[in-house]
Motif scaffolding. Structure first.
Motif, mmCIF file in Angstrom:
data_model
loop_
_atom_site.group_PDB
_atom_site.id
_atom_site.type_symbol
_atom_site.label_atom_id
_atom_site.label_comp_id
_atom_site.label_asym_id
_atom_site.label_seq_id
_atom_site.Cartn_x
_atom_site.Cartn_y
_atom_site.Cartn_z
ATOM 1 N N GLU A 59 -50.555 -16.159 14.203
ATOM 2 C CA GLU A 59 -49.008 -16.200 14.186
ATOM 3 C C GLU A 59 -48.269 -17.400 14.512
ATOM 4 O O GLU A 59 -47.256 -17.817 13.894
ATOM 5 N N GLN A 60 -48.935 -18.112 15.462
ATOM 6 C CA GLN A 60 -48.335 -19.621 15.777
ATOM 7 C C GLN A 60 -48.345 -20.649 14.506
ATOM 8 O O GLN A 60 -47.541 -21.293 14.219
ATOM 9 N N VAL A 73 -43.434 -31.955 17.110
ATOM 10 C CA VAL A 73 -44.337 -32.305 18.499
ATOM 11 C C VAL A 73 -44.451 -30.927 19.228
ATOM 12 O O VAL A 73 -45.641 -30.449 19.726
ATOM 13 N N GLU A 74 -43.436 -30.322 19.485
ATOM 14 C CA GLU A 74 -43.421 -29.141 20.328
ATOM 15 C C GLU A 74 -44.435 -28.050 19.519
ATOM 16 O O GLU A 74 -45.263 -27.390 20.387
ATOM 17 N N ARG A 75 -44.272 -27.908 18.371
ATOM 18 C CA ARG A 75 -45.209 -26.997 17.623
ATOM 19 C C ARG A 75 -46.574 -27.332 17.546
ATOM 20 O O ARG A 75 -47.489 -26.548 17.587
ATOM 21 N N TYR A 76 -47.135 -28.763 17.463
ATOM 22 C CA TYR A 76 -48.225 -29.235 17.637
ATOM 23 C C TYR A 76 -48.905 -28.916 18.790
ATOM 24 O O TYR A 76 -49.994 -28.269 18.690
ATOM 25 N N GLU A 77 -48.077 -29.120 20.072
ATOM 26 C CA GLU A 77 -48.733 -28.721 21.324
ATOM 27 C C GLU A 77 -48.747 -27.219 21.446
ATOM 28 O O GLU A 77 -49.886 -26.707 22.083
ATOM 29 N N VAL A 163 -55.266 -28.386 13.752
ATOM 30 C CA VAL A 163 -54.468 -29.135 14.699
ATOM 31 C C VAL A 163 -54.650 -30.832 14.733
ATOM 32 O O VAL A 163 -53.770 -31.382 14.955
ATOM 33 N N LEU A 164 -55.643 -31.072 14.465
ATOM 34 C CA LEU A 164 -55.996 -32.543 14.124
ATOM 35 C C LEU A 164 -55.186 -33.157 13.061
ATOM 36 O O LEU A 164 -54.637 -34.127 13.425
ATOM 37 N N ASN A 169 -50.056 -36.261 11.822
ATOM 38 C CA ASN A 169 -49.217 -36.176 10.722
ATOM 39 C C ASN A 169 -47.776 -35.487 10.746
ATOM 40 O O ASN A 169 -47.686 -34.316 10.309
ATOM 41 N N LEU A 170 -47.015 -35.824 11.797
ATOM 42 C CA LEU A 170 -45.954 -34.901 12.345
ATOM 43 C C LEU A 170 -44.735 -35.202 11.100
ATOM 44 O O LEU A 170 -43.835 -35.707 11.615
#
Length: 212
Positions: A59-60, A73-77, A163-164, A169-170
């Motif tokens: 879902e995330q 950045v927040e979504r990556y975390e 994730v990597l 690549n944000l």
């Protein structure tokens, strides 16, 4: 001392510890069959938790590739947290399956030894038949558990890759690339969920047979 020798000594030591544990539990009135049931139920709980965790991670992932104007950045975390939680859930499943295999070996060894003690031929045959039936049910159970366990690694690998990639690549182009992988992620998670549910159902059947 070679690594092989050390590993062999460790296995022997752990086996000895388990033997002492089972002996102590037996004296307390808790038999290996009861421990087996508890451990199979524990695997069920771990697999249910893992199933829910992998669904949450999916879902995330879906939210990252479908919702626009996000703080990447927040979504990556958040996605990384989901990945780490999924990895921990997978490790818990593996550890609990190992504990089931350990007690099953002790239970079946004891059962076989005790069959030799029968003087009544009819009762001996009944016990042998029950042991054979239980072993067959156990083989189905452990096969389903290990099959579900094996499906976790590909899903973890997919999540790790995403994730990597997102970490380094944000940007919008990265999101486009992740979106292209969504179908693959959906497929991997769906296969895992099916294997988990199959294993949980086998656990229910096995527990029922032991209790009866």
């Amino acid at each position: 001392m070679s690594r092989w020798v050390f590993s062999s000594m460790l296995v022997v030591a752990l086996a000895g510890c388990q033997s002492v544990y089972y002996g102590a539990m037996e004296k307390a009135g808790v038999h290996k069959r009861d421990i087996m049931i508890d451990r199979v139920e524990s695997v069920q709980e771990a697999q249910t938790d893992a199933k829910e965790q992998f669904e949450s991670a999916l879902e995330q992932y879906q939210s990252i590739v479908t919702i626009e104007n996000q703080d990447l950045v927040e979504r990556y975390e958040e996605l990384n947290d989901e990945y780490e939680d999924s990895k921990a859930a997978a490790e818990a499943v593996s550890e609990r399956i190992n504990s089931v295999e350990d007690v099953s070996e002790a239970l079946f060894d004891e059962w076989e030894d005790e069959i030799d003690l029968y003087s009544n031929a009819n009762l001996k045959r009944q016990s042998e038949a029950k042991l054979s039936q239980t072993k067959k049910q156990y083989e189905k159970l452990i096969k389903a558990m290990r099959s579900a366990e094996a499906r976790m690694d590909p899903v973890l690998q997919v999540f790790q890759d995403q994730v990597l990639f997102l970490k380094h690549n944000l940007n919008a182009r990265a999101i486009d690339s992740l979106q292209g992988e969504l179908g693959n992620v959906n497929t991997e998670v769906a296969q895992l969920i099916r294997e988990m549910e199959k294993s949980i159902a086998e656990s229910e059947a096995f527990i029922s047979s032991l209790k009866n």
